[in-house]
Design a protein around this motif. Structure first.
Motif, PDB file in Angstrom:
ATOM      1  N   THR A  97     -15.074  39.055 -30.505  1.00 32.74           N
ATOM      2  CA  THR A  97     -15.045  40.192 -31.421  1.00 32.74           C
ATOM      3  C   THR A  97     -13.963  41.174 -30.978  1.00 32.74           C
ATOM      4  O   THR A  97     -13.179  40.889 -30.084  1.00 32.74           O
ATOM      5  CB  THR A  97     -16.436  40.851 -31.521  1.00 32.74           C
TER       6      THR A  97
ATOM      7  N   GLN B 178     -24.543  40.448 -20.132  1.00 29.16           N
ATOM      8  CA  GLN B 178     -25.052  39.312 -20.897  1.00 29.16           C
ATOM      9  C   GLN B 178     -26.562  39.181 -20.739  1.00 29.16           C
ATOM     10  O   GLN B 178     -27.264  38.848 -21.702  1.00 29.16           O
ATOM     11  CB  GLN B 178     -24.344  38.022 -20.467  1.00 29.16           C
TER      12      GLN B 178
ATOM     13  N   LEU C 127     -25.580  37.113 -31.445  1.00 25.23           N
ATOM     14  CA  LEU C 127     -25.899  36.294 -30.289  1.00 25.23           C
ATOM     15  C   LEU C 127     -26.699  35.085 -30.712  1.00 25.23           C
ATOM     16  O   LEU C 127     -27.524  35.161 -31.609  1.00 25.23           O
ATOM     17  CB  LEU C 127     -26.695  37.106 -29.271  1.00 25.23           C
TER      18      LEU C 127
ATOM     19  N   THR D   8     -15.339  37.358 -24.753  1.00 26.79           N
ATOM     20  CA  THR D   8     -16.498  36.474 -24.612  1.00 26.79           C
ATOM     21  C   THR D   8     -17.361  36.477 -25.868  1.00 26.79           C
ATOM     22  O   THR D   8     -17.876  35.440 -26.280  1.00 26.79           O
ATOM     23  CB  THR D   8     -17.339  36.897 -23.387  1.00 26.79           C
ATOM     24  N   LEU D   9     -17.501  37.651 -26.482  1.00 30.73           N
ATOM     25  CA  LEU D   9     -18.305  37.780 -27.698  1.00 30.73           C
ATOM     26  C   LEU D   9     -17.509  37.448 -28.957  1.00 30.73           C
ATOM     27  O   LEU D   9     -18.041  37.505 -30.057  1.00 30.73           O
ATOM     28  CB  LEU D   9     -18.875  39.195 -27.806  1.00 30.73           C
TER      29      LEU D   9
ATOM     30  N   PHE E 144     -21.028  41.390 -33.456  1.00 31.73           N
ATOM     31  CA  PHE E 144     -21.238  40.051 -32.923  1.00 31.73           C
ATOM     32  C   PHE E 144     -22.686  39.664 -33.180  1.00 31.73           C
ATOM     33  O   PHE E 144     -23.549  40.502 -33.377  1.00 31.73           O
ATOM     34  CB  PHE E 144     -20.903  39.966 -31.423  1.00 31.73           C
TER      35      PHE E 144
ATOM     36  N   GLY F  98     -17.639  44.946 -31.278  1.00 31.54           N
ATOM     37  CA  GLY F  98     -18.465  44.269 -32.276  1.00 31.54           C
ATOM     38  C   GLY F  98     -17.794  44.262 -33.624  1.00 31.54           C
ATOM     39  O   GLY F  98     -16.664  44.727 -33.762  1.00 31.54           O
TER      40      GLY F  98
ATOM     41  N   SER G  86     -15.410  41.644 -24.836  1.00 33.29           N
ATOM     42  CA  SER G  86     -14.996  41.486 -26.229  1.00 33.29           C
ATOM     43  C   SER G  86     -14.512  40.061 -26.496  1.00 33.29           C
ATOM     44  O   SER G  86     -14.864  39.460 -27.509  1.00 33.29           O
ATOM     45  CB  SER G  86     -13.901  42.502 -26.556  1.00 33.29           C
TER      46      SER G  86
END
Length: 170
Positions: free
Chosen positions: A136, A100, A167, A133-134, A165, A163, A131
């Motif tokens: 995706t 991150q 941010l 957390t994002l 994703f 992805g 994955s």
């Protein structure tokens, strides 16, 4: 830039430098089953690829490292090459925080790629958690085959593509 994580334990995440190259090499050597490379490689990564790598230090000792680079084939893709966490710091989410941190330094990234063997359970958990957390998906495909590429001297490596994703800028 550096961020402090786990304030009470004085664990810091930052970009590496040539000064930390040897310590990173020593961490990798302690982190089985990672493939070992020369110390020179970690000096190069820590200097030329510092914006796509991250280290965690505790009491001024390197206890975590993630190496990566922006893919020359796709400038919105970060390839994560190695993830190493000292034995005493595993299971705390540190690897995810290191990734991150790299993403915060590179906000044009929309995909992450990495290769993982099926037997590397900690990496499988890490990239599945990333994955999630994002928010995706992960696409998996054989990248380097055990028989065809490694002549049965290494397990097959699967390419994970995480992805797309976006941010949020902080």
């Amino acid at each position: 830039m550096a961020i402090e994580v786990y304030d009470e334990k004085k664990l810091f995440i930052s970009t590496p430098s040539k000064k930390t190259g040897l310590e990173v090499h020593e961490l990798i050597n302690r982190s089985k089953p990672l493939d070992r490379n020369s110390s020179y490689l970690y000096f190069i990564q820590s200097h030329y690829f510092s914006k796509t790598c991250a280290i965690a230090t505790y009491a001024k000792e390197v206890v975590g490292f993630v190496s990566g680079f922006i893919s020359p084939l796709s400038h919105n893709t970060l390839f994560i090459w190695q993830v190493a966490i000292d034995q005493d710091f595993r299971g705390r989410g540190l690897a995810l925080k290191l990734i991150q941190f790299i993403l915060q330094q590179n906000n044009a990234i929309e995909f992450i790629e990495t290769t993982v063997t099926q037997s590397n359970e900690s990496s499988l958990r890490l990239f599945n958690k990333l994955s999630e957390t994002l928010n995706t998906q992960i696409k998996r495909e054989i990248f380097l085959d055990q028989q065809q590429h490694f002549l049965n001297q290494h397990d097959s490596e699967y390419l994970f593509r995480i992805g797309p994703f976006k941010l949020q800028k902080e």
